[in-house]
Design an enzyme around this catalytic site. Structure first.
Site, PDB file in Angstrom:
ATOM      1  N   ASN A  16       5.720  21.843   3.885  1.00  0.00           N
ATOM      2  CA  ASN A  16       7.190  21.950   3.944  1.00  0.00           C
ATOM      3  C   ASN A  16       7.780  21.910   2.542  1.00  0.00           C
ATOM      4  OD1 ASN A  16       8.453  22.063   6.767  1.00  0.00           O
ATOM      5  ND2 ASN A  16       6.787  20.567   7.021  1.00  0.00           N
ATOM      6  N   MET A  91       5.253   9.525   5.163  1.00  0.00           N
ATOM      7  CA  MET A  91       4.758   8.685   6.257  1.00  0.00           C
ATOM      8  C   MET A  91       5.063   7.199   6.070  1.00  0.00           C
ATOM      9  SD  MET A  91       3.645  10.996   8.215  1.00  0.00           S
ATOM     10  CE  MET A  91       2.648  10.158   9.446  1.00  0.00           C
ATOM     11  N   ARG A  92       6.193   6.892   5.486  1.00  0.00           N
ATOM     12  CA  ARG A  92       6.611   5.496   5.362  1.00  0.00           C
ATOM     13  C   ARG A  92       7.960   5.321   6.029  1.00  0.00           C
ATOM     14  NH1 ARG A  92       3.038   1.886   4.393  1.00  0.00           N
ATOM     15  NH2 ARG A  92       4.581   0.444   3.548  1.00  0.00           N
ATOM     16  N   HIS A 110      11.044  16.629  11.728  1.00  0.00           N
ATOM     17  CA  HIS A 110      10.109  16.067  12.695  1.00  0.00           C
ATOM     18  C   HIS A 110       9.632  17.195  13.609  1.00  0.00           C
ATOM     19  CE1 HIS A 110       8.162  13.168  15.249  1.00  0.00           C
ATOM     20  NE2 HIS A 110       8.703  13.761  16.287  1.00  0.00           N
TER      21      HIS A 110
END
Ligand code: GRF
Length: 214
Positions: A16, A91-92, A110
């Site tokens: 992305n 990913m946090r 998402h």
């Protein structure tokens, strides 16, 4: 016209990020000024390097608390004059304080049609539920995970024989169109949040739904 200064936060592959890099040509109303990864090995850092974009690792492991990690992120972003933060496979979970501070200047992608299937393993859960349409959502970030005003959605069919990997690949193609569209709308100053819904201002609002991209 000054271009919107954008930071992209990644943890891994960075496809992305790459789609956004390719979108941000000199005539595009946004520029990627900074890429931050929370993992030293994030493959996506190479995309930033190749495009001569400032990039750095801020590892969550170097901080004793989420608050301290988020404070370091905030410092880096503010120091670079960042106006919009794009989470792209980051990913946090961010603290409520960070999310509040960047409210309506913090977006995420998402790989589901939110509010369905937030969180991890989204494709497997969509297949288990037997849905016939899948897709992705670009949204403003709120304290709850994968929730917030929807800016753009892209939809793809679920096909016979799909497994999570096949569906993920089809959705990823849609992601690479949805994020650039959302960024364009924001950078053009056309996105307004009213009552936790997104409104597009100005004449001839473009469709915010991408349907079955090629
Ligand atoms: C994408 O599917 C994104 O929607 C999700 O994590 C994945 C990241 O992929 N949040 P990439 O790193 O952008 O290739």
């Amino acid at each position: 016209m000054a271009r919107l200064k954008v930071a992209v936060l990644i943890s891994g592959r960075g496809s992305n990020l790459q789609a956004l890099i390719e979108t941000c040509t000199p005539d595009f109303p946004a520029e990627i000024a900074l890429v931050i990864a929370n993992r030293a090995g994030a493959a996506g850092l190479a995309h930033a390097a190749r495009a001569n974009i400032a990039h750095r690792v801020i590892s969550h492991r170097d901080f004793a608390s989420r608050e301290a990690f988020d404070a370091a992120l905030d410092k880096a972003l503010s120091g670079a004059g960042i106006e919009l933060v794009c989470l792209a496979g980051f990913m946090r979970l961010l603290t409520d304080g960070f999310v509040a501070r960047w409210r309506d200047r913090l977006v995420n992608i998402h790989p589901s049609l939110l509010p369905a299937f937030p969180g991890l393993d989204t494709h497997a859960r969509a297949l288990d539920a037997g849905v016939l349409i899948a897709g992705c959502t670009v949204h403003f970030v709120r304290a709850a995970m994968d929730a917030g005003p929807i800016i753009v959605q892209a939809a793809v069919p679920v096909l016979p024989g799909d497994d999570a990997a096949k569906l993920a690949a089809r959705v990823l193609v849609a992601e690479h169109q949805a994020y650039p569209l959302a960024l364009r709308l924001i950078a053009e100053g056309r996105v307004r949040v009213a009552g936790e819904r997104v409104e597009i201002t100005g004449a001839d609002p473009p469709s915010r739904l991408i349907w079955r991209p090629a």
